[in-house]
Design a protein around this motif. Structure first.
Motif, PDB file in Angstrom:
ATOM      1  N   VAL A 299       0.861  -1.190   0.000  1.00  8.68           N
ATOM      2  CA  VAL A 299       0.000   0.000   0.000  1.00  8.68           C
ATOM      3  C   VAL A 299       0.892   1.234   0.000  1.00  8.68           C
ATOM      4  O   VAL A 299       1.662   1.452   0.924  1.00  8.68           O
ATOM      5  N   ALA A 300       0.812   1.991  -1.083  1.00 11.63           N
ATOM      6  CA  ALA A 300       1.625   3.222  -1.171  1.00 11.63           C
ATOM      7  C   ALA A 300       0.845   4.367  -0.529  1.00 11.63           C
ATOM      8  O   ALA A 300      -0.389   4.375  -0.540  1.00 11.63           O
ATOM      9  N   ARG A 301       1.572   5.296   0.021  1.00 19.01           N
ATOM     10  CA  ARG A 301       0.932   6.479   0.604  1.00 19.01           C
ATOM     11  C   ARG A 301       0.135   7.177  -0.489  1.00 19.01           C
ATOM     12  O   ARG A 301       0.554   7.229  -1.634  1.00 19.01           O
ATOM     13  N   ARG A 302      -1.062   7.655  -0.162  1.00 16.19           N
ATOM     14  CA  ARG A 302      -1.851   8.421  -1.132  1.00 16.19           C
ATOM     15  C   ARG A 302      -1.778   9.885  -0.751  1.00 16.19           C
ATOM     16  O   ARG A 302      -2.017  10.245   0.389  1.00 16.19           O
ATOM     17  N   GLU A 303      -1.400  10.697  -1.723  1.00 15.28           N
ATOM     18  CA  GLU A 303      -1.325  12.139  -1.439  1.00 15.28           C
ATOM     19  C   GLU A 303      -2.153  12.830  -2.505  1.00 15.28           C
ATOM     20  O   GLU A 303      -1.802  12.798  -3.686  1.00 15.28           O
ATOM     21  N   GLU A 304      -3.302  13.383  -2.111  1.00 18.70           N
ATOM     22  CA  GLU A 304      -4.202  13.941  -3.123  1.00 18.70           C
ATOM     23  C   GLU A 304      -3.673  15.255  -3.647  1.00 18.70           C
ATOM     24  O   GLU A 304      -3.427  16.193  -2.900  1.00 18.70           O
ATOM     25  N   ILE A 305      -3.458  15.295  -4.968  1.00 15.01           N
ATOM     26  CA  ILE A 305      -3.082  16.558  -5.637  1.00 15.01           C
ATOM     27  C   ILE A 305      -4.221  16.913  -6.580  1.00 15.01           C
ATOM     28  O   ILE A 305      -4.569  16.129  -7.452  1.00 15.01           O
ATOM     29  N   LYS A 306      -4.837  18.069  -6.352  1.00 16.44           N
ATOM     30  CA  LYS A 306      -5.934  18.486  -7.250  1.00 16.44           C
ATOM     31  C   LYS A 306      -5.393  19.557  -8.182  1.00 16.44           C
ATOM     32  O   LYS A 306      -4.805  20.532  -7.728  1.00 16.44           O
TER      33      LYS A 306
ATOM     34  N   TYR B 195      -0.230   9.725  -6.625  1.00 15.30           N
ATOM     35  CA  TYR B 195       1.076   9.074  -6.447  1.00 15.30           C
ATOM     36  C   TYR B 195       2.182   9.866  -7.131  1.00 15.30           C
ATOM     37  O   TYR B 195       3.179   9.311  -7.547  1.00 15.30           O
ATOM     38  N   ARG B 196       2.044  11.179  -7.191  1.00 17.20           N
ATOM     39  CA  ARG B 196       3.030  11.990  -7.894  1.00 17.20           C
ATOM     40  C   ARG B 196       4.400  11.875  -7.230  1.00 17.20           C
ATOM     41  O   ARG B 196       5.422  11.947  -7.905  1.00 17.20           O
ATOM     42  N   PHE B 197       4.442  11.582  -5.932  1.00 15.53           N
ATOM     43  CA  PHE B 197       5.752  11.530  -5.253  1.00 15.53           C
ATOM     44  C   PHE B 197       6.601  10.384  -5.816  1.00 15.53           C
ATOM     45  O   PHE B 197       7.807  10.365  -5.680  1.00 15.53           O
ATOM     46  N   LEU B 198       5.936   9.449  -6.518  1.00 15.77           N
ATOM     47  CA  LEU B 198       6.700   8.342  -7.127  1.00 15.77           C
ATOM     48  C   LEU B 198       7.482   8.795  -8.360  1.00 15.77           C
ATOM     49  O   LEU B 198       8.194   8.014  -8.979  1.00 15.77           O
ATOM     50  N   GLU B 199       7.353  10.074  -8.700  1.00 12.85           N
ATOM     51  CA  GLU B 199       8.122  10.611  -9.840  1.00 12.85           C
ATOM     52  C   GLU B 199       9.569  10.880  -9.448  1.00 12.85           C
ATOM     53  O   GLU B 199      10.414  11.091 -10.305  1.00 12.85           O
ATOM     54  N   ASP B 200       9.855  10.817  -8.127  1.00 10.37           N
ATOM     55  CA  ASP B 200      11.239  11.057  -7.685  1.00 10.37           C
ATOM     56  C   ASP B 200      11.925   9.731  -7.421  1.00 10.37           C
ATOM     57  O   ASP B 200      11.657   9.076  -6.417  1.00 10.37           O
ATOM     58  N   PRO B 201      12.793   9.285  -8.346  1.00 14.58           N
ATOM     59  CA  PRO B 201      13.405   7.963  -8.220  1.00 14.58           C
ATOM     60  C   PRO B 201      14.314   7.832  -7.003  1.00 14.58           C
ATOM     61  O   PRO B 201      14.562   6.737  -6.524  1.00 14.58           O
ATOM     62  N   ASP B 202      14.761   8.979  -6.459  1.00 14.71           N
ATOM     63  CA  ASP B 202      15.721   8.937  -5.350  1.00 14.71           C
ATOM     64  C   ASP B 202      15.049   9.036  -3.987  1.00 14.71           C
ATOM     65  O   ASP B 202      15.700   8.902  -2.962  1.00 14.71           O
ATOM     66  N   ALA B 203      13.719   9.259  -3.974  1.00 17.78           N
ATOM     67  CA  ALA B 203      13.014   9.368  -2.694  1.00 17.78           C
ATOM     68  C   ALA B 203      12.958   7.997  -2.020  1.00 17.78           C
ATOM     69  O   ALA B 203      12.759   6.978  -2.703  1.00 17.78           O
ATOM     70  N   GLU B 204      13.133   7.981  -0.702  1.00 15.94           N
ATOM     71  CA  GLU B 204      13.115   6.717   0.041  1.00 15.94           C
ATOM     72  C   GLU B 204      11.813   5.961  -0.210  1.00 15.94           C
ATOM     73  O   GLU B 204      11.815   4.755  -0.464  1.00 15.94           O
ATOM     74  N   GLU B 205      10.693   6.697  -0.236  1.00 16.95           N
ATOM     75  CA  GLU B 205       9.435   5.943  -0.370  1.00 16.95           C
ATOM     76  C   GLU B 205       9.245   5.402  -1.788  1.00 16.95           C
ATOM     77  O   GLU B 205       8.515   4.434  -1.981  1.00 16.95           O
ATOM     78  N   THR B 206       9.941   6.002  -2.755  1.00 14.50           N
ATOM     79  CA  THR B 206       9.875   5.427  -4.104  1.00 14.50           C
ATOM     80  C   THR B 206      10.665   4.117  -4.136  1.00 14.50           C
ATOM     81  O   THR B 206      10.200   3.104  -4.661  1.00 14.50           O
ATOM     82  N   LYS B 207      11.850   4.158  -3.524  1.00 13.40           N
ATOM     83  CA  LYS B 207      12.670   2.936  -3.485  1.00 13.40           C
ATOM     84  C   LYS B 207      11.938   1.838  -2.728  1.00 13.40           C
ATOM     85  O   LYS B 207      11.917   0.672  -3.137  1.00 13.40           O
ATOM     86  N   LYS B 208      11.253   2.251  -1.646  1.00 11.14           N
ATOM     87  CA  LYS B 208      10.497   1.285  -0.828  1.00 11.14           C
ATOM     88  C   LYS B 208       9.364   0.688  -1.664  1.00 11.14           C
ATOM     89  O   LYS B 208       9.155  -0.540  -1.683  1.00 11.14           O
ATOM     90  N   PHE B 209       8.693   1.532  -2.445  1.00  7.31           N
ATOM     91  CA  PHE B 209       7.582   1.070  -3.309  1.00  7.31           C
ATOM     92  C   PHE B 209       8.115   0.049  -4.310  1.00  7.31           C
ATOM     93  O   PHE B 209       7.520  -1.015  -4.517  1.00  7.31           O
ATOM     94  N   VAL B 210       9.260   0.344  -4.918  1.00  7.58           N
ATOM     95  CA  VAL B 210       9.854  -0.565  -5.910  1.00  7.58           C
ATOM     96  C   VAL B 210      10.225  -1.883  -5.247  1.00  7.58           C
ATOM     97  O   VAL B 210       9.845  -2.967  -5.702  1.00  7.58           O
ATOM     98  N   ASP B 211      10.910  -1.800  -4.108  1.00  9.01           N
ATOM     99  CA  ASP B 211      11.354  -3.029  -3.420  1.00  9.01           C
ATOM    100  C   ASP B 211      10.156  -3.873  -2.984  1.00  9.01           C
ATOM    101  O   ASP B 211      10.124  -5.088  -3.179  1.00  9.01           O
ATOM    102  N   GLU B 212       9.131  -3.226  -2.462  1.00 10.09           N
ATOM    103  CA  GLU B 212       7.971  -3.985  -1.961  1.00 10.09           C
ATOM    104  C   GLU B 212       7.219  -4.660  -3.105  1.00 10.09           C
ATOM    105  O   GLU B 212       6.726  -5.780  -2.977  1.00 10.09           O
ATOM    106  N   ASN B 213       7.173  -4.001  -4.261  1.00  9.41           N
ATOM    107  CA  ASN B 213       6.486  -4.635  -5.402  1.00  9.41           C
ATOM    108  C   ASN B 213       7.315  -5.764  -5.981  1.00  9.41           C
ATOM    109  O   ASN B 213       6.786  -6.830  -6.300  1.00  9.41           O
ATOM    110  N   ASN B 214       8.635  -5.545  -6.090  1.00  9.83           N
ATOM    111  CA  ASN B 214       9.480  -6.646  -6.556  1.00  9.83           C
ATOM    112  C   ASN B 214       9.372  -7.833  -5.599  1.00  9.83           C
ATOM    113  O   ASN B 214       9.378  -8.990  -6.028  1.00  9.83           O
TER     114      ASN B 214
END
Ligand SMILES: O=C(NCC(=O)N1CCC[C@H]1C(=O)O)OCc1ccccc1
Length: 708
Positions: free
Chosen positions: A8-15, A27-46
């Motif tokens: 479950v990725a964090r949901r951040e509503e951007i209107k 999920y716009r924060f996933l646009e930053d490949p270097d953010a910890e939560e992006t790496k966590k999202f990738v690792d958890e899905n893999n």
């Protein structure tokens, strides 16, 4: 499959509001490949996807079968440079092809460059080779981890020794030598801040053109062209066959160029900005330089000819009013490329109902002379030069792994000679298969779409596992090609392969491309969905056994189709896909794709894009018909052609939507590869791993009857 729990990725509503329309994103924060939560999202899905694929022995069995199939000797199309013949070769499982040379057509081959020595895991690839006219010097490009970025090196061919310098921050520009062998013109991007290794997502802007003198360091390179007011302009250039001109093209999309030229006789020593004469100043057509005789220049163009033709422009009087047609447009066949060879011949490659035709015309008169005998298939490689009487061409088809022909005009044999024939080591027998080309109607407008269908011979037609592959854009034509992975699908799954030549491609010239882009993009999806319906209606397959596959723009195709018609497919494979159609132009080279997609910043295109954007049309299945097919989304951490952010955001949204539905039983998964990119230069080990992942996923999720 067991009810999977997705991360479950964090949901951040951007209107945001565009042209009066409110659009939300989570999920716009996933646009930053270097953010910890992006790496966590990738690792958890893999961590969900890899075990799902690798549990049991299916993955191992398929991996072994693919490796065996892959292990056959491969050759690339040779090129003659100086007195030597150069070509790429692979014993079968080498991560990167090795460049060899031969002193004569039947002497033994010697290693020239072995990129496998450049890295232990094969992730450093040879991106391109550019020899001087006399073959004495070489500029070659190196790419790392599949990125588009290229490091340019220089080598003395005779000594087989590198010069000291490396040119950094180049991409999308083939180096071109001046005929005095002193140096090359090449393109370079200004790196604003931070990294340029392919994992960055920032836009590649402000390309500039430099002249590099061999042996010097890069900071001494001469800036010869820049257009600071046009940050999205990109360039390509060729020194003319005579050496006197630099033919210079300007692009900002993926088609249509401006055409300029500089007379290099005015600056024998390149010491500053070049002075360009502007021949074409509007982005409305494609132009490819073929050759020139003195000031008369020959181009392949679609200007006034959607199936392309050859025109002559006199650079002493370049006004359009003086242009002449040299080889008329063919009423049906598409002129795909033209080479000038043997001083006074033109080699023309046509596509005729998606199959290759190779013919020779006279450079004096333009008149047809003869054509080479070809089976139904594709000329995948060609080499020749105005100064050489010898050409090579590389023929492939669905069931022909490769035949390389040699033809010497100074001998002009009645038949071309086979230089190398690729044989598959295993007990592959092309007579076990049958190929059909069918024309089916598209639900969009009834247009007849060609489709190649490959299956085992001698079997009555009954529903079988079927892999339906599509691309549909950018004037790219899907001609017959050879792939052990796809033949493995036929063999392992007793399957059928289907390749519809859907619109957006170049199979029937500019009209076919235009009917599949901008406001007509939905035609592409309709053509593809109609292919699925045709295959089911004609009993080739059934929904539970039908998988769709596409990469990049083809990944967009798959993403749009599982949103629009989830009821049609049993499984879906989307590789390095474009899924966010409102923001694609903000990252890396994405702004170049506006030529096919339209700009999200223009209202007229915004509404059209929002209608089919995969990321913005995810639904929560409310009944069985709306259940998504089993879906595998694949991407890679150094893909700077299509940033992985597209795939991360799309899967996060899919998971959020299906989590709320009891109708979603099929798995929806993400696989992110490391030290990998968009596809070019991928080492064999990673190609086999990815093919194994895909075939295993399909074996696990389609209704496959065969035992492995
Ligand atoms: O972007 C592309 N080509 C199109 C491309 O790679 N696309 C278009 C959509 C996604 C992705 C794909 O389908 O592979 O090539 C890079 C380039 C260089 C110079 C000038 C313009 C463009």
């Amino acid at each position: 499959a067991p009810m999977l729990t997705y991360p479950v990725a964090r949901r951040e509503e951007i209107k945001e509001t565009f042209f009066g329309k409110e659009v939300n994103e989570y999920y716009r924060f996933l646009e930053d490949p270097d953010a910890e939560e992006t790496k966590k999202f990738v690792d958890e899905n893999n961590a969900v996807t890899k075990p799902f694929l690798e549990e049991g022995d299916t993955w191992k069995i398929i991996n072994q079968r693919l490796t065996n199939l892959w292990e056959y000797e491969k050759f690339g199309c040779p090129g003659k440079h100086g007195s030597r013949y150069f070509y790429s070769h692979n014993t079968g499982l080498q991560n990167q092809n090795v460049i060899y040379y031969q002193e004569s057509l039947n002497s033994e081959r010697k290693v020239f460059i072995d990129p496998n020595k450049l890295s232990s895991d094969g992730t450093i690839a040879l991106q391109s080779l550019h020899f001087t006219k006399d073959g004495s010097l070489l500029a070659y490009g190196i790419s790392e981890s599949g990125s588009d970025w290229v490091k340019i090196k220089f080598r003395d061919v005779e000594k087989n020794q590198d010069f000291p310098e490396t040119l950094e921050n180049s991409k999308f520009f083939r180096p071109t030598w001046t005929h005095n062998n002193k140096g090359v013109f090449y393109g370079r991007f200004m790196i604003k801040d931070g990294k340029a290794d392919g994992s960055e997502t920032c836009a590649s802007e402000n390309q500039k053109v430099y002249y590099h003198r061999i042996g010097e360091s890069q900071e001494n390179d001469i800036l010869v062209a820049e257009f600071p007011d046009e940050p999205n302009w990109r360039f390509s250039a060729e020194v003319s066959d005579c050496g006197n001109y630099l033919v210079f093209f300007v692009m900002f999309g993926c088609n249509d160029q401006l055409l300029y030229f500089a007379d290099l006789r005015k600056t024998p020593e390149i010491n500053g900005k070049l002075e360009f004469t502007k021949v074409v100043t509007k982005f409305e057509s494609d132009y490819d330089y073929i050759t020139n005789e003195e000031s008369v220049f020959y181009f392949r163009t679609n200007k006034g000819a959607p199936n392309y033709r050859v025109i002559a422009i006199d650079f002493n009087a370049p006004d359009e009013a003086n242009w002449k047609t040299f080889i008329e447009e063919h009423p049906k066949n598409v002129l795909d490329w033209v080479y000038c060879v043997n001083k006074n011949k033109l080699a023309l490659h046509y596509m005729e109902d998606v199959k290759s035709v190779l013919q020779i015309h006279s450079l004096e008169s333009g008149r047809f002379e003869f054509k080479f005998p070809l089976e139904h298939g594709t000329i995948q490689g060609f080499s020749g030069d105005k100064d050489s009487s010898e050409i090579f061409y590389h023929f492939v088809s669905f069931l022909i792994p490769g035949v390389i022909y040699h033809y010497d005009f100074s001998v002009s044999p009645t038949e071309p000679v086979i230089f190398k024939e690729v044989k598959i080591a295993t007990n592959f027998n092309r007579d076990n298969y049958t190929i059909e080309q069918k024309f089916y109607p598209s639900s969009a407008d009834g247009e007849k779409i060609p489709m190649f269908i490959i299956r085992k011979k001698g079997k009555e037609i009954k529903p079988q596992p079927c892999l339906l592959y599509g691309y549909g854009g950018f004037n790219i034509s899907i001609q017959p090609s050879f792939s052990v992975t796809l033949l493995a699908f036929v063999d392992l799954f007793d399957g059928v392969l289907a390749y519809p030549n859907i619109r957006g491609g170049g199979e029937y010239g500019e009209k076919w491309h235009n009917d599949g882009r901008l406001h007509k993009k939905q035609n592409v999806f309709d053509d593809f969905q109609s292919a699925a319906e045709y295959l089911v209606k004609n009993n080739y397959t059934q929904k539970s056994q039908l998988a769709i596959q596409g990469g990049s723009n083809g990944g967009l195709l798959v993403g749009a189709c599982i949103n629009q018609r989830p009821d049609l497919f049993g499984a879906a494979i989307a590789q390095v896909g474009v899924f966010d159609m409102l923001r694609f132009h903000k990252f890396t080279i994405g702004s170049a794709w506006i030529s096919d997609f339209g700009s999200p910043d223009e209202e007229v295109h915004f509404h059209n894009l929002l209608k089919y954007s995969p990321l913005h049309n995810v639904h929560t299945p409310k009944n069985e018909k709306e259940e998504y097919p089993a879906t595998l989304v694949l991407t890679a951490d150094h893909d700077d052609r299509v940033s992985p952010l597209h795939s991360l955001k799309f899967v996060a949204s899919l998971h959020e939507s299906i989590r709320q539905s009891t109708y979603q039983k099929n798995p929806v998964m993400l696989r992110v590869y490391t030290k990998s990119g968009h596809g070019f230069g991928k080492p064999v080990s990673k190609r086999i791993e990815e093919a194994t992942d895909i075939l295993t996923f399909l074996y696990r999720t389609l209704d496959v009857k065969t035992e492995l």
